[in-house]
Design a protein around this motif. Structure first.
Motif, mmCIF file in Angstrom:
data_model
loop_
_atom_site.group_PDB
_atom_site.id
_atom_site.type_symbol
_atom_site.label_atom_id
_atom_site.label_comp_id
_atom_site.label_asym_id
_atom_site.label_seq_id
_atom_site.Cartn_x
_atom_site.Cartn_y
_atom_site.Cartn_z
ATOM 1 N N ARG A 1 0.832 -1.209 0.000
ATOM 2 C CA ARG A 1 0.000 0.000 0.000
ATOM 3 C C ARG A 1 0.868 1.260 0.000
ATOM 4 O O ARG A 1 0.521 2.269 -0.625
ATOM 5 N N ARG B 1 -13.788 14.548 1.631
ATOM 6 C CA ARG B 1 -12.419 14.147 1.924
ATOM 7 C C ARG B 1 -11.646 13.873 0.639
ATOM 8 O O ARG B 1 -10.437 14.090 0.574
ATOM 9 N N LYS C 1 -2.609 6.884 1.081
ATOM 10 C CA LYS C 1 -2.495 7.254 2.486
ATOM 11 C C LYS C 1 -1.497 8.409 2.568
ATOM 12 O O LYS C 1 -0.315 8.217 2.849
ATOM 13 N N TYR D 1 -5.757 13.757 5.469
ATOM 14 C CA TYR D 1 -6.102 13.856 6.890
ATOM 15 C C TYR D 1 -6.268 15.321 7.285
ATOM 16 O O TYR D 1 -7.168 15.671 8.047
ATOM 17 N N GLU E 1 -16.099 6.396 3.713
ATOM 18 C CA GLU E 1 -15.393 5.885 4.889
ATOM 19 C C GLU E 1 -15.277 6.994 5.911
ATOM 20 O O GLU E 1 -15.653 8.134 5.665
ATOM 21 N N GLY F 1 -12.822 9.364 8.582
ATOM 22 C CA GLY F 1 -11.562 10.078 8.366
ATOM 23 C C GLY F 1 -10.352 9.166 8.470
ATOM 24 O O GLY F 1 -9.348 9.374 7.796
ATOM 25 N N GLY F 2 -10.424 8.137 9.307
ATOM 26 C CA GLY F 2 -9.272 7.250 9.478
ATOM 27 C C GLY F 2 -9.658 5.795 9.623
ATOM 28 O O GLY F 2 -8.872 4.998 10.158
ATOM 29 N N ASN G 1 -12.385 2.430 7.891
ATOM 30 C CA ASN G 1 -13.443 1.955 6.974
ATOM 31 C C ASN G 1 -14.708 1.666 7.775
ATOM 32 O O ASN G 1 -14.670 1.579 9.007
ATOM 33 N N GLY H 1 -8.354 -0.631 3.241
ATOM 34 C CA GLY H 1 -7.901 -0.944 4.597
ATOM 35 C C GLY H 1 -7.515 -2.415 4.748
ATOM 36 O O GLY H 1 -8.196 -3.296 4.218
ATOM 37 N N ILE H 2 -6.466 -2.648 5.488
ATOM 38 C CA ILE H 2 -5.996 -4.020 5.699
ATOM 39 C C ILE H 2 -6.906 -4.722 6.712
ATOM 40 O O ILE H 2 -7.189 -5.917 6.587
ATOM 41 N N THR H 3 -7.410 -3.977 7.672
ATOM 42 C CA THR H 3 -8.388 -4.559 8.599
ATOM 43 C C THR H 3 -9.661 -4.889 7.813
ATOM 44 O O THR H 3 -10.242 -5.972 7.992
ATOM 45 N N GLY I 1 -10.026 -0.357 11.591
ATOM 46 C CA GLY I 1 -8.706 0.099 11.153
ATOM 47 C C GLY I 1 -7.662 -0.443 12.103
ATOM 48 O O GLY I 1 -8.004 -0.961 13.176
ATOM 49 N N THR I 2 -6.418 -0.317 11.728
ATOM 50 C CA THR I 2 -5.332 -0.874 12.544
ATOM 51 C C THR I 2 -5.347 -0.319 13.965
ATOM 52 O O THR I 2 -5.191 -1.052 14.936
HETATM 53 C C1 LIG Z 1 -8.727 6.878 5.764
HETATM 54 C C2 LIG Z 1 -8.498 5.530 6.341
HETATM 55 N N1 LIG Z 1 -9.356 4.547 6.027
HETATM 56 C C3 LIG Z 1 -9.212 3.296 6.494
HETATM 57 C C4 LIG Z 1 -8.161 2.975 7.350
HETATM 58 C C5 LIG Z 1 -8.011 1.575 7.848
HETATM 59 O O1 LIG Z 1 -6.910 0.964 7.241
HETATM 60 P P1 LIG Z 1 -6.131 -0.216 7.964
HETATM 61 O O2 LIG Z 1 -7.128 -1.236 8.319
HETATM 62 O O3 LIG Z 1 -5.153 -0.683 6.944
HETATM 63 O O4 LIG Z 1 -5.469 0.382 9.157
HETATM 64 C C6 LIG Z 1 -7.249 3.968 7.713
HETATM 65 C C7 LIG Z 1 -6.133 3.668 8.610
HETATM 66 O O5 LIG Z 1 -5.064 3.419 8.177
HETATM 67 C C8 LIG Z 1 -7.410 5.261 7.196
HETATM 68 O O6 LIG Z 1 -6.556 6.227 7.524
#
Ligand SMILES: Cc1ncc(COP(=O)(O)O)c(C=O)c1O
Length: 378
Positions: A116, A209, A219, A224, A255, A257-258, A260, A282-284, A325-326
């Motif tokens: 990513r 956004r 990212k 942000y 989504e 701001g940070g 999903n 998102g990886i999560t 999210g992570t």
């Molecule tokens: C805008 C946004 N969406 C989704 C995520 C979730 O991504 P991940 O599950 O890879 O942390 C994040 C966090 O990194 C994010 O900043």
């Protein structure tokens, strides 16, 4: 013509010599004492304390990557004309190192973060860092600072922040020819102080956004910065996070701001907005879509309109909602609010909490890692 249909000259092409980076360690001569580390780990907070070391490498257009090392944590010297300060040519990642009950330390799907970062970097005209170099940087740092990885109790971990920025002294809008990559590490507790409690989400119709052709899927720091004003609008309405809607047609939920977003239907479907180029992969999110079937849920990636979201909560089609999210893993959503009203989810988050546990059980090694997602570092 849309920007995506042009041939974008990639920084990748300039990256010729392919010698694996080593990130050799220069140990910090004055590391924190055991007592100081123990005090931080007892109550780490989130993103406020940093370890003894950092990984760093430099890229130049003429020489590719070099000067890779893990060295004592400390400030960068940035010239006031450093390009990132003016044009925000920057990308970053976030992942965690988890200590298992036997003391070993593991990363969760780090190659997904590495890929990513490559995608984000390509969008922002930053150079490509090889997946194995990204992993060497992260692993070498975690090994050097392994005493900073908290115990497995209390959902603590070592949060890792890889990032890359334009480090050229130059005022002018073009891709920088000198770039710094670094990884820093921060012992962390739960993202939301006070544990797993449903959060209320503000659905903004004032601010966007990302837009089609923009940087929503990357990212990069600018996304942000752009989301902050909406987040503060959310605070004014008693919400801790903001849900963004597609900017132009306002016909799909995107989504937070940070994080999903997911919805659970009464008949056991697990619905999340499809990746359309304007939201982060998102990886999560992808991990949840993969484990859903194990929990008896049918994953569905598709467009969800604001009308469907609000109407579906009102008529009981959506019975749960959560963000992921992570940093915060999986957090139940109690209600969505907008200028048009409030839509409360029923109380009880049975599926959400089962998904949360399923992901955390893998990350903390409480169940066998059947998908090869964990990478042992120590
Ligand atoms: C805008 C946004 N969406 C989704 C995520 C979730 O991504 P991940 O599950 O890879 O942390 C994040 C966090 O990194 C994010 O900043």
């Amino acid at each position: 013509m849309r920007p995506n249909s042009w041939t974008i000259p990639s920084q990748k092409k300039r990256y010729h010599s392919r010698m694996a980076l080593r990130f050799n360690l220069t140990a910090n001569p004055t590391p924190r004492t055991e007592a100081e580390v123990a005090e931080v780990l007892a109550d780490p907070g989130f993103g406020v304390r940093f370890t003894d070391h950092m990984a760093v490498a430099t890229w130049t257009k003429s020489g590719g990557w070099s000067d890779d090392q893990v060295r004592p944590y400390g400030p960068f010297q940035i010239d006031p004309a450093g390009a990132v300060l003016h044009y925000a040519q920057e990308v970053f990642e976030g992942l965690k190192a988890y200590r298992h009950a036997d003391g070993s330390i593991h990363l969760f799907r780090p190659e997904a973060n590495a890929r990513r970062l490559q995608t984000s970097a390509a969008r922002m005209m930053l150079p490509e860092l090889a997946v194995e170099d990204f992993i060497t940087a992260v692993e070498t740092l975690v090994r050097a600072d392994q005493r900073w990885v908290p115990d497995f109790e209390g959902e603590k971990s070592l949060y890792l922040r890889p990032f890359m920025f334009a480090d050229e002294v130059f005022l002018g809008v073009r891709a920088a020819e000198r770039v710094t990559f670094a990884v820093i590490a921060s012992p962390s507790g739960p993202y939301f102080a006070g544990g797993v409690k449903p959060v209320d989400i503000w659905v903004t119709d004032s601010y966007a956004r990302a837009g089609v052709g923009g940087t929503g899927a990357a990212k990069c720091g600018g996304n942000y910065a752009a989301s902050l004003i909406a987040q503060y609008e959310g605070y004014e309405h008693g919400c801790s996070q903001v849900l963004f809607i597609e900017a132009a047609d306002k016909d799909r939920v995107e989504e937070l701001g940070g994080m999903n977003v997911f919805l659970v239907t009464a008949e056991g479907k697990l619905v999340t907005p499809a990746l359309t180029g304007t939201i982060l992969d998102g990886i999560t999110r992808s991990s949840i879509l993969t484990v859903a079937a194990d929990l008896g849920l049918a994953p569905e990636e598709r467009q969800v309109s604001p009308d469907e979201l609000f109407g579906g909560i009102a008529d009981g089609r959506f019975v749960e909602a959560f963000s992921c999210g992570t940093a915060a893993v999986v957090t139940p959503i109690g209600a969505f609010r907008s200028t048009a009203g409030e839509w409360k989810l029923p109380s009880g988050s049975e599926h959400t909490l089962a998904i949360r546990d399923a992901i955390l059980d893998i990350q903390y090694g409480r169940v066998p890692d059947t998908r090869g997602w964990m990478r042992r570092v120590v």
